[in-house]
Write an enzyme that holds these catalytic residues in place. Sequence first.
Site, PDB file in Angstrom:
ATOM      1  N   GLY A 178      34.918  36.922  52.037  1.00 46.42           N
ATOM      2  CA  GLY A 178      34.513  36.023  53.473  1.00 46.42           C
ATOM      3  C   GLY A 178      33.630  34.462  52.788  1.00 46.42           C
ATOM      4  O   GLY A 178      34.366  33.887  51.707  1.00 46.42           O
ATOM      5  N   ARG A 210      24.784  42.293  43.134  1.00 47.59           N
ATOM      6  CA  ARG A 210      25.948  42.648  42.863  1.00 47.59           C
ATOM      7  C   ARG A 210      26.346  43.219  41.079  1.00 47.59           C
ATOM      8  O   ARG A 210      26.426  44.128  41.175  1.00 47.59           O
ATOM      9  CB  ARG A 210      26.695  41.567  42.146  1.00 47.59           C
ATOM     10  N   GLU A 247      26.926  40.999  53.722  1.00 49.01           N
ATOM     11  CA  GLU A 247      27.602  41.335  51.966  1.00 49.01           C
ATOM     12  C   GLU A 247      26.364  42.100  51.548  1.00 49.01           C
ATOM     13  O   GLU A 247      25.018  41.364  51.821  1.00 49.01           O
ATOM     14  CB  GLU A 247      28.562  40.432  51.393  1.00 49.01           C
ATOM     15  N   HIS A 291      34.651  39.122  37.577  1.00 48.97           N
ATOM     16  CA  HIS A 291      34.951  38.172  39.226  1.00 48.97           C
ATOM     17  C   HIS A 291      34.964  36.154  38.850  1.00 48.97           C
ATOM     18  O   HIS A 291      35.747  36.307  39.621  1.00 48.97           O
ATOM     19  CB  HIS A 291      34.525  39.173  40.313  1.00 48.97           C
ATOM     20  N   ALA A 328      37.894  23.530  46.324  1.00 44.59           N
ATOM     21  CA  ALA A 328      37.341  22.214  45.889  1.00 44.59           C
ATOM     22  C   ALA A 328      38.330  21.067  45.584  1.00 44.59           C
ATOM     23  O   ALA A 328      38.348  19.940  45.818  1.00 44.59           O
ATOM     24  CB  ALA A 328      36.182  22.717  44.566  1.00 44.59           C
ATOM     25  N   ARG A 362      25.149  34.587  41.888  1.00 42.87           N
ATOM     26  CA  ARG A 362      26.034  33.973  42.717  1.00 42.87           C
ATOM     27  C   ARG A 362      25.818  34.710  44.168  1.00 42.87           C
ATOM     28  O   ARG A 362      26.220  36.397  43.927  1.00 42.87           O
ATOM     29  CB  ARG A 362      27.604  34.005  42.926  1.00 42.87           C
ATOM     30  N   HIS A 368      32.347  42.490  39.590  1.00 44.82           N
ATOM     31  CA  HIS A 368      32.302  42.406  41.183  1.00 44.82           C
ATOM     32  C   HIS A 368      32.167  44.630  40.440  1.00 44.82           C
ATOM     33  O   HIS A 368      32.936  44.665  39.893  1.00 44.82           O
ATOM     34  CB  HIS A 368      33.889  42.129  41.808  1.00 44.82           C
TER      35      HIS A 368
HETATM   36  C1  SIN Z   1      34.281  40.197  48.416  1.00 50.33           C
HETATM   37  O1  SIN Z   1      35.405  40.010  48.766  1.00 50.33           O
HETATM   38  O2  SIN Z   1      34.279  41.147  47.899  1.00 50.33           O
HETATM   39  C2  SIN Z   1      34.139  38.871  47.279  1.00 50.33           C
HETATM   40  C3  SIN Z   1      33.237  38.478  47.777  1.00 50.33           C
HETATM   41  C4  SIN Z   1      32.631  36.897  46.292  1.00 50.33           C
HETATM   42  O3  SIN Z   1      33.358  37.565  46.307  1.00 50.33           O
HETATM   43  O4  SIN Z   1      32.557  36.127  47.412  1.00 50.33           O
END
Ligand code: SIN
Length: 556
Positions: free
Chosen positions: A81, A306, A145, A367, A48, A402, A260
Amino acid sequence: MSFPLVGNPSEEGCWTSQHDKKYSDVFRKHRHMETETVDLLIIGSGVAGLRAAIELAPYGNVLVVTKDMPKESSTEYAQGGIAVALSDEDKVGIHFEDTLKAGDGLCNENAVKILVEEGPRRILELISWGAEFDKEGTRLDFTIEGAHSRKRVLHAHGDSTGKELERVLLNKTRSFPSVKKYPFAFTVDLIVIDNECYGAYVLKERKICAILAKATILCTGGAGQIFSRTTNPLVATGDGMAIAFRAGAQLEDMEFIQFHPTSLYSPYAPQFLLSEAMRGEGAILKNVNKEPFMKDYHPNAELAPRDIVSRAIISEMVKTNSSHVYLDMMHLNSEFLRKRFPQIYSTCLQYNVDITSNLIPVSPAAHYIMGGVRTGVNGATSIKRLYAAGESACTGVHGANRLASNSLLEGLVYGARTGSAAYQSSSDIKNPAAVKEHVSEYTAAYHSIPEHDEIRMTLRKLMWDRVGIIRCADSLEKAKSKLSEWSFMLDKMFFTRRELELKNMLTVAMMITEAASLRKGSAGAHYRSDFPQKGKDWQKHIALAREDDRIKYSLE
Ligand code: SIN
């Protein structure tokens, strides 16, 4: 300073200090302060901050200050990513819907619309500046993801996406003679007079100096270091949020911390992130009895949101009385794994874990913080000429949780928007005499806390144990009571980065705990075992601000 709590419902809390004498020791008097004037000041050099600097570079001299090396930011360590609706199977509208769903009803829809609509343009621009994303043949390769309904996550060098972004953005800033960087320059406080920001006080080469600016942008990243288990680098101590709060800005959504699900678990290893992309490519979670379990918790199993995966892991850890679970990739092609996850492969190998042939011990870790300095969609905060972007800001784009890989995109889109808005509203300092007086009165005396490393460790463990993945009134009260023992340091000046960071960590920890106590319900990443439902007024956001020596909160 103590922080009694005032707000619309009748609720009171009080953090008072009883240890003033025990820890504080005045040892230094400030005499003279150097002053430097720039057009635009950016604090932080992750995605940013650098993207804002590039936007501002044509319009004036831009100074980027950062407390470590410029590349030492959370961006540098981002693996999985950057999400963007650019693949044939995807649409901006689907990315929008997925982001709102992950945010659990608390996203600012306008902020999300801007993110997903402006995202593709920002990625193409980055590619034109030299970013090399991985390809399948001649086409960009997108992975999936958790909570994404399409393959939309671009990656670079397998699992080093953030490093590639940081490389390209740093190079681009070097092409502008108007952009200067001060590494190892720690921002101690903002210069705010009558709710207007004129720059910041910065500790550099063992001296505090005043940097005056027509507009200031905070891009200091997150606060994961507040928790004893975190994927974040050491620099993530919530500095921007804390200095903005001290200066009177509002912090919003501070209760929403994303944990995470998978960081490497070993007493000898750092809590190294094991990217969600591993589950995207087929990795399976198993408990210590080697039983897969995610299907029992969510129809999307390993690719559930998550917060659900993290809580499922905790629940399996409790059931099996163990400190970790496993990630299993042994059924996947080993050559593919080494190529797709080179950094993860080699890091795990250093700790005797071969991801192609061993079960990988994992446990959740803090995270990302969805909350931060409250801003509009152009980065403006509640203080004039003070802006914020990236993880230190809260536009509401992530809501209560997020969507994976949306944060690098946020840094690009909102970094650029904030840079542009800051330039447009910047103007000469109205009252130079008042600023001069502010500078001459700043910091009469410095203190030291010999036990600061011990306090840091205790604070981090306290936050993990009491304000972590599962919270309740009792755990939050215990955290508040312990945190209040250290509140003597909130209005003290320190002269070392470690102590200044600790003060900031304490401020942010208090705000997270306060917001988590105020939200009597569960949403997204904030889970209260005593209020598992969303509860009353759940769609309101909690904003906290300092007024004199009190915390004022509002629900909006
Ligand atoms: C990950 O690679 O699991 C992290 C990606 C993220 O937190 O956006």
